[in-house]
Design an enzyme around this catalytic site. Structure first.
Site, PDB file in Angstrom:
ATOM      1  N   TYR A   1      12.781  44.311 -35.140  1.00 42.73           N
ATOM      2  CA  TYR A   1      11.532  45.060 -34.969  1.00 42.73           C
ATOM      3  C   TYR A   1      10.669  44.852 -36.207  1.00 42.73           C
ATOM      4  O   TYR A   1      11.171  44.947 -37.338  1.00 42.73           O
ATOM      5  CB  TYR A   1      11.835  46.550 -34.793  1.00 42.73           C
ATOM      6  CG  TYR A   1      10.590  47.418 -34.684  1.00 42.73           C
ATOM      7  CD1 TYR A   1       9.750  47.322 -33.580  1.00 42.73           C
ATOM      8  CD2 TYR A   1      10.266  48.329 -35.687  1.00 42.73           C
ATOM      9  CE1 TYR A   1       8.614  48.113 -33.479  1.00 42.73           C
ATOM     10  CE2 TYR A   1       9.133  49.132 -35.591  1.00 42.73           C
ATOM     11  CZ  TYR A   1       8.305  49.022 -34.486  1.00 42.73           C
ATOM     12  OH  TYR A   1       7.183  49.808 -34.392  1.00 42.73           O
TER      13      TYR A   1
ATOM     14  N   ASP B   1      11.175  40.326 -43.524  1.00 45.42           N
ATOM     15  CA  ASP B   1      10.664  41.679 -43.296  1.00 45.42           C
ATOM     16  C   ASP B   1      11.675  42.637 -43.916  1.00 45.42           C
ATOM     17  O   ASP B   1      12.686  42.978 -43.307  1.00 45.42           O
ATOM     18  CB  ASP B   1      10.483  41.935 -41.794  1.00 45.42           C
ATOM     19  CG  ASP B   1       9.961  43.346 -41.523  1.00 45.42           C
ATOM     20  OD1 ASP B   1       9.802  44.115 -42.488  1.00 45.42           O
ATOM     21  OD2 ASP B   1       9.723  43.669 -40.340  1.00 45.42           O
TER      22      ASP B   1
ATOM     23  N   LYS C   1       8.690  51.873 -46.021  1.00 43.09           N
ATOM     24  CA  LYS C   1       9.740  52.893 -46.125  1.00 43.09           C
ATOM     25  C   LYS C   1      10.005  53.357 -47.580  1.00 43.09           C
ATOM     26  O   LYS C   1       9.196  54.114 -48.097  1.00 43.09           O
ATOM     27  CB  LYS C   1      10.975  52.430 -45.370  1.00 43.09           C
ATOM     28  CG  LYS C   1      10.616  52.237 -43.870  1.00 43.09           C
ATOM     29  CD  LYS C   1      11.772  52.100 -42.920  1.00 43.09           C
ATOM     30  CE  LYS C   1      11.293  52.272 -41.491  1.00 43.09           C
ATOM     31  NZ  LYS C   1      11.220  51.079 -40.676  1.00 43.09           N
TER      32      LYS C   1
HETATM   33  C1  PLP Z   1      10.071  50.485 -39.816  1.00 43.09           C
HETATM   34  C2  PLP Z   1       9.912  49.036 -39.767  1.00 43.09           C
HETATM   35  C3  PLP Z   1       8.652  48.425 -39.580  1.00 43.09           C
HETATM   36  C4  PLP Z   1       7.406  49.208 -39.244  1.00 43.09           C
HETATM   37  O1  PLP Z   1       7.044  50.056 -40.283  1.00 43.09           O
HETATM   38  P1  PLP Z   1       6.054  51.306 -39.947  1.00 43.09           P
HETATM   39  O2  PLP Z   1       5.815  51.909 -41.296  1.00 43.09           O
HETATM   40  O3  PLP Z   1       6.802  52.173 -39.005  1.00 43.09           O
HETATM   41  O4  PLP Z   1       4.821  50.733 -39.356  1.00 43.09           O
HETATM   42  C5  PLP Z   1       8.565  47.054 -39.677  1.00 43.09           C
HETATM   43  N1  PLP Z   1       9.648  46.307 -39.924  1.00 43.09           N
HETATM   44  C6  PLP Z   1      10.872  46.852 -40.091  1.00 43.09           C
HETATM   45  C7  PLP Z   1      12.031  45.976 -40.394  1.00 43.09           C
HETATM   46  C8  PLP Z   1      11.043  48.228 -40.003  1.00 43.09           C
HETATM   47  O5  PLP Z   1      12.269  48.758 -40.127  1.00 43.09           O
END
Ligand code: PLP
Length: 425
Positions: free
Chosen positions: A142, A237, A265
């Site tokens: 994701y 990511d 995060k």
């Molecule tokens: C949480 C997450 C996102 C999206 O971040 P948001 O702050 O919710 O937009 C993108 N990539 C990864 C790997 C994530 O865990």
């Protein structure tokens, strides 16, 4: 009617599905969500005053535990000086210096306000830098909810991607190719046939969005060498793994240097901060220097950056990640042993302060492995634990998180509850 249920019923009148992000609705595990009022350290209290040990930690950011006094103090101090300027501040420079110091591959960085913004911007930058349209992602990873990333595989790995959400144009999705995680052969085949058209490959270098999946060494080293060979960019990511699986993220843990990295995060300590950064020659293609446009009214917001900076300072304390990793492993080892004693097919594993719980004999390596785990058992386990005051993520597809505030007695209590749960499910 309980207060949680009443709040949920009322919320459904005014907010689609009663929630501001879908997983919160408990759709995957059944039942109705808990409304939280207060957190302190490893604990949460809901609107009915019930206490929980929190293993979501806001999906990762609360690595120091809830309401850490030094983070709260930093936020209070900075708020007195205005909540936003929309102009440069010294604190953003301090944050950029810190990120460049901590994350091995980052030479320059830009701040945004969410993980979604970070990945969306990194993809645009990769396309602008390479002059190519196609991007590659992996099934079950994701990367936020931008159009080009809400895409699933077509009929075969080498065919056009299909939208995985209504509202994503087929014309946009067709530029995204989706492969299976940890499948080196598929990756090599794709590059052999279309390598010169691919702008970038984006992946979670430890996956936390289809439960927890660890990459094989062969998969990571092939990703690095093949993207380099074909002039495509490698994007890690690390929105979840950055400052979480180790201080410098998965790239530090595995010794792989991506071209671009996205962060979120933990970097905001609970307030909205995201970032993307990497090689200077790539980052300099961004406006105002270069032709790739990217902007944000609240980017680098002083209050959010203050919370993030204080969090980054505190996680650099000596042995912070050794302790966090050991504490998380104590939890996963204890749960695995408890399941073994009750004869249940279950295992658990951790990478740093992140963990996965699996109702299967062995940990999964791909999305199809995750899909074949026993979700019914997970849902029963989840609800039993919730009743006993243990708050895990409300889905068999989410990773869990331990914070520095989780004590030995928190972990021991959790394992005792799991022993009861395993007997009763
Ligand atoms: C949480 C997450 C996102 C999206 O971040 P948001 O702050 O919710 O937009 C993108 N990539 C990864 C790997 C994530 O865990």
């Amino acid at each position: 009617m309980t207060k949680n249920l009443d709040l949920f019923k009322q919320s459904q009148e005014y907010i689609p599905g009663g929630v501001n992000s879908p997983v919160r609705a408990f759709g995957s595990v059944g039942g109705t969500p808990i409304f939280f009022k207060k957190g302190k350290g490893s604990k949460l209290w809901d609107e009915e005053g019930k206490e929980y040990i929190d293993y979501i930690n806001s999906w990762g950011p609360m690595i120091l535990g809830h309401a850490h006094p030094e983070v709260i103090h930093a936020v209070q101090e900075v708020s007195q000086e205005s909540l936003s300027f929309g102009a440069p501040t010294a604190r953003e420079l301090e944050m950029a210096r810190e990120i460049v110091k901590i994350i091995p591959s980052i030479e320059q960085v830009r701040l945004v306000s969410s993980g979604t913004e970070a990945t969306m911007s990194a993809i645009r930058l990769a396309r602008g830098f390479t002059g190519r349209d196609k991007i590659v992602k992996f099934e079950g990873c994701y990367h936020g909810h931008a159009d080009s990333l809400l895409v699933k595989a077509g009929s075969g790995a080498l065919t056009f991607g299909q939208p995985s959400s209504a509202g994503v144009p087929v014309d946009t999705a067709k530029h995204t190719l989706t492969l299976s995680y940890n499948n080196t052969k598929e990756l090599e085949e794709l590059f052999l046939s279309q390598g010169n058209e691919i702008a970038c490959v984006i992946l979670e270098p430890v996956v936390g969005n289809m439960n927890l999946i660890v990459p094989s060494e062969e998969f990571l080293t092939t990703l690095r060498s093949i993207t380099e060979k074909y002039g495509a960019l490698l994007i890690f990511d690390e929105v979840m793994t950055g400052f979480r699986v180790s201080l410098g993220g998965a790239q530090e843990l595995f010794g792989i240097i991506p071209d671009l990295t996205t962060l979120g995060k933990v970097i905001g300590g609970g307030l909205p901060v995201g970032a993307f950064g990497g090689r200077k020659d790539i980052m300099q293609k961004l406006a105002p220097l270069g032709p790739v446009y990217q902007a944000g009214t609240l980017s680098g917001n002083p209050v959010a950056v203050a919370a993030g900076l204080k969090t980054l300072e505190l996680i650099q304390a000596e042995h912070f990640f050794e302790k966090l990793t050991a504490q998380t492993k104590k939890l996963t080892d204890g749960l695995t042993q408890a399941a073994l004693d009750s004869g249940i097919d279950f295992c658990a594993r951790n990478v740093g302060g992140m963990f996965g719980l699996y109702f299967s004999k062995a940990p999964p390596n791909s999305f199809s492995d995750v899909m074949s785990s026993d979700r019914e058992m997970f849902n029963k386990f989840f609800h039993h634990m919730l009743g006993l005051g243990i708050y895990f993520g409300p889905s068999a597809f989410e990773a869990g998180f331990v914070s520095a505030a989780h004590s030995d007695s928190d972990i021991e209590f959790t394992i005792d509850c799991a022993k009861k749960a395993f007997k009763n499910i």
